[in-house]
Design an enzyme around this catalytic site. Structure first.
Site, PDB file in Angstrom:
ATOM      1  N   ARG A 104       0.888  -1.179   0.000  1.00  0.00           N
ATOM      2  CA  ARG A 104       0.000   0.000   0.000  1.00  0.00           C
ATOM      3  C   ARG A 104       0.918   1.218   0.000  1.00  0.00           C
ATOM      4  O   ARG A 104       1.707   1.416   0.927  1.00  0.00           O
ATOM      5  CB  ARG A 104      -0.896   0.002   1.239  1.00  0.00           C
ATOM      6  CG  ARG A 104      -1.605   1.336   1.439  1.00  0.00           C
ATOM      7  CD  ARG A 104      -2.690   1.281   2.469  1.00  0.00           C
ATOM      8  NE  ARG A 104      -3.849   0.577   1.933  1.00  0.00           N
ATOM      9  CZ  ARG A 104      -5.068   0.624   2.478  1.00  0.00           C
ATOM     10  NH1 ARG A 104      -5.289   1.313   3.577  1.00  0.00           N
ATOM     11  NH2 ARG A 104      -6.073  -0.042   1.921  1.00  0.00           N
ATOM     12  N   HIS A 131      -7.337   0.661  -6.371  1.00  0.00           N
ATOM     13  CA  HIS A 131      -7.534  -0.195  -5.185  1.00  0.00           C
ATOM     14  C   HIS A 131      -8.181  -1.498  -5.670  1.00  0.00           C
ATOM     15  O   HIS A 131      -9.346  -1.784  -5.361  1.00  0.00           O
ATOM     16  CB  HIS A 131      -8.414   0.545  -4.170  1.00  0.00           C
ATOM     17  CG  HIS A 131      -8.388  -0.048  -2.797  1.00  0.00           C
ATOM     18  ND1 HIS A 131      -7.610  -1.131  -2.454  1.00  0.00           N
ATOM     19  CD2 HIS A 131      -9.062   0.305  -1.652  1.00  0.00           C
ATOM     20  CE1 HIS A 131      -7.798  -1.413  -1.174  1.00  0.00           C
ATOM     21  NE2 HIS A 131      -8.671  -0.560  -0.671  1.00  0.00           N
ATOM     22  N   GLN A 134     -10.115  -4.090  -3.386  1.00  0.00           N
ATOM     23  CA  GLN A 134     -11.398  -3.602  -2.919  1.00  0.00           C
ATOM     24  C   GLN A 134     -12.508  -3.943  -3.921  1.00  0.00           C
ATOM     25  O   GLN A 134     -13.590  -4.410  -3.547  1.00  0.00           O
ATOM     26  CB  GLN A 134     -11.342  -2.080  -2.707  1.00  0.00           C
ATOM     27  CG  GLN A 134     -12.617  -1.509  -2.160  1.00  0.00           C
ATOM     28  CD  GLN A 134     -12.902  -2.014  -0.753  1.00  0.00           C
ATOM     29  OE1 GLN A 134     -12.065  -1.898   0.121  1.00  0.00           O
ATOM     30  NE2 GLN A 134     -14.087  -2.571  -0.533  1.00  0.00           N
ATOM     31  N   ASP A 220     -17.243   7.012  -1.634  1.00  0.00           N
ATOM     32  CA  ASP A 220     -16.026   6.891  -0.816  1.00  0.00           C
ATOM     33  C   ASP A 220     -15.765   8.256  -0.180  1.00  0.00           C
ATOM     34  O   ASP A 220     -16.418   9.252  -0.541  1.00  0.00           O
ATOM     35  CB  ASP A 220     -14.863   6.461  -1.731  1.00  0.00           C
ATOM     36  CG  ASP A 220     -13.586   6.124  -0.984  1.00  0.00           C
ATOM     37  OD1 ASP A 220     -13.613   6.002   0.261  1.00  0.00           O
ATOM     38  OD2 ASP A 220     -12.532   5.993  -1.655  1.00  0.00           O
ATOM     39  N   CYS A 260     -16.282   1.375   0.618  1.00  0.00           N
ATOM     40  CA  CYS A 260     -15.106   0.557   0.947  1.00  0.00           C
ATOM     41  C   CYS A 260     -14.712   0.671   2.407  1.00  0.00           C
ATOM     42  O   CYS A 260     -14.039  -0.205   2.924  1.00  0.00           O
ATOM     43  CB  CYS A 260     -13.944   0.930   0.034  1.00  0.00           C
ATOM     44  SG  CYS A 260     -13.351   2.620   0.254  1.00  0.00           S
ATOM     45  N   ARG A 288     -13.377  -8.952   1.679  1.00  0.00           N
ATOM     46  CA  ARG A 288     -11.948  -8.693   1.398  1.00  0.00           C
ATOM     47  C   ARG A 288     -11.133  -9.943   1.757  1.00  0.00           C
ATOM     48  O   ARG A 288     -10.217 -10.339   1.046  1.00  0.00           O
ATOM     49  CB  ARG A 288     -11.438  -7.493   2.216  1.00  0.00           C
ATOM     50  CG  ARG A 288     -11.996  -6.134   1.802  1.00  0.00           C
ATOM     51  CD  ARG A 288     -11.455  -5.662   0.462  1.00  0.00           C
ATOM     52  NE  ARG A 288     -10.003  -5.555   0.428  1.00  0.00           N
ATOM     53  CZ  ARG A 288      -9.298  -4.515   0.903  1.00  0.00           C
ATOM     54  NH1 ARG A 288      -9.922  -3.473   1.402  1.00  0.00           N
ATOM     55  NH2 ARG A 288      -7.980  -4.490   0.823  1.00  0.00           N
TER      56      ARG A 288
END
Ligand code: CP
Ligand code: NVA
Length: 305
Positions: A104, A131, A134, A220, A260, A288
């Site tokens: 990340r 991402h 996700q 988001d 998310c 996830r």
């Protein structure tokens, strides 16, 4: 042998994605039945975090352990990564001591350079641009609740950020449509999203129009990690881009709501939506774990069925 990385959503083909979703279903069922499944015993995952995380760290670390392997956590603060060691050198060393790496970080270029110097598969655990893990979880969640996503309409309300870009890539690979509404000045950047074309998304000035008849409404945070300096300005610019009950009312009656997480109730989403009947955010978060276990199995072992 060529190494398979997962740096962007479109690194996987439609066939590969469908295979991973099928494996996810099986792996999730084993987990729910307390069945031990250790295909990755003796394998080591290194997780490198240059930004904060709850879900990504937990799901990769728990997932690797549940597959019989182990996971090591590194962050910028207390490794040489934060002291200017070239990413290429770090990749050479880390990939000689492990079987799989998850990163990340900030710019996509960092993870691309790492992967180009890695002896083992590299997974994108979030960059400024994408991402992908996700959206694997989000689409698996959609399929679990509503069946195939092909031909469906996803409404993206808010910032055209890393999560949005990944939805746009996914729409091309899995053949569905995204209706995007962002405030002026925050529109989709197709090059940054690395799209094949513009056939799978449409932009709307009015967020209500983007949400109209959608099968899934998603959003988001207004300010992503790394963009904190813009927070005040964004709070003003995004004020009319909240997903609230009125917006969910114009979507399909059985529309799902996803986020998310982490979420800010009262900013990008109202509390009655995220905590309401359309919301599947807890399933989405849990998934996830399951999709990433299937992804790790695939990157390390290929097709097992
Ligand atoms: N959704 C997500 O990636 O959460 P974390 O930032 O907690 O990992
Ligand atoms: N767009 C958000 C996602 C967090 C999981 C960010 O990059 O901060």
């Amino acid at each position: 042998m060529t190494i398979k990385h997962f740096l962007q959503f479109n690194d996987l083909t439609t066939d590969e994605l469908n295979y991973i979703f099928e494996r996810t279903r099986w792996i999730k069922a084993q987990f729910k039945a307390y069945q031990q499944y250790w295909p990755l015993s003796d394998r080591t995952l290194v997780m490198i975090f240059e930004k904060a995380s709850t879900r990504t760290r937990l799901s990769f670390e728990a997932g690797m352990q549940q597959l019989g392997g182990s996971a090591i956590y590194l962050n910028t603060r207390d490794s040489q990564l934060g002291r200017g060691e070239p990413v290429e050198d770090a990749a050479q060393v880390i990939s000689r001591m492990s079987d799989l790496v998850m990163i990340r970080t900030f710019e996509q270029d960092i993870i691309e350079r790492f992967a180009a110097n890695s002896r083992v598969p590299v997974i994108n655990g979030l960059t400024n641009e994408y991402h992908p893990c996700q959206i694997l979880a989000d689409i698996f969640t959609f399929i679990e609740h509503r069946g195939p996503i092909k031909g469906k309409t996803v409404a993206w309300i808010g910032d055209s950020n890393n999560v949005c870009n990944t939805w746009l890539q996914a729409a091309e690979v899995l053949d569905f449509n995204v209706h995007v509404s962002t405030p002026p000045g925050y529109e989709v950047e197709p090059e940054r999203a690395n799209l094949y074309g513009d056939s799978h998304y449409e932009e709307f000035a009015d967020p209500m129009e983007a949400a109209r008849d959608a099968d899934l409404v998603t959003t988001d945070v207004w300010t992503s990690m790394g963009f904190e300096a813009e927070n005040e300005e964004r709070m003003r610019d995004f004020a009319d881009w909240q997903v609230d009950a009125d917006m969910m009312r114009v979507a399909k009656e059985d529309a799902l709501f996803m986020h998310c997480l982490p979420a800010h109730r009262g900013e990008e989403v109202s509390a009655d939506v995220i905590d309401g009947k359309h919301s599947v955010v807890w399933d989405e978060a849990e998934n996830r774990l399951h999709v990433q276990k299937a992804l790790m199995e695939y990157l390390l072992l290929g097709r097992v069925k």
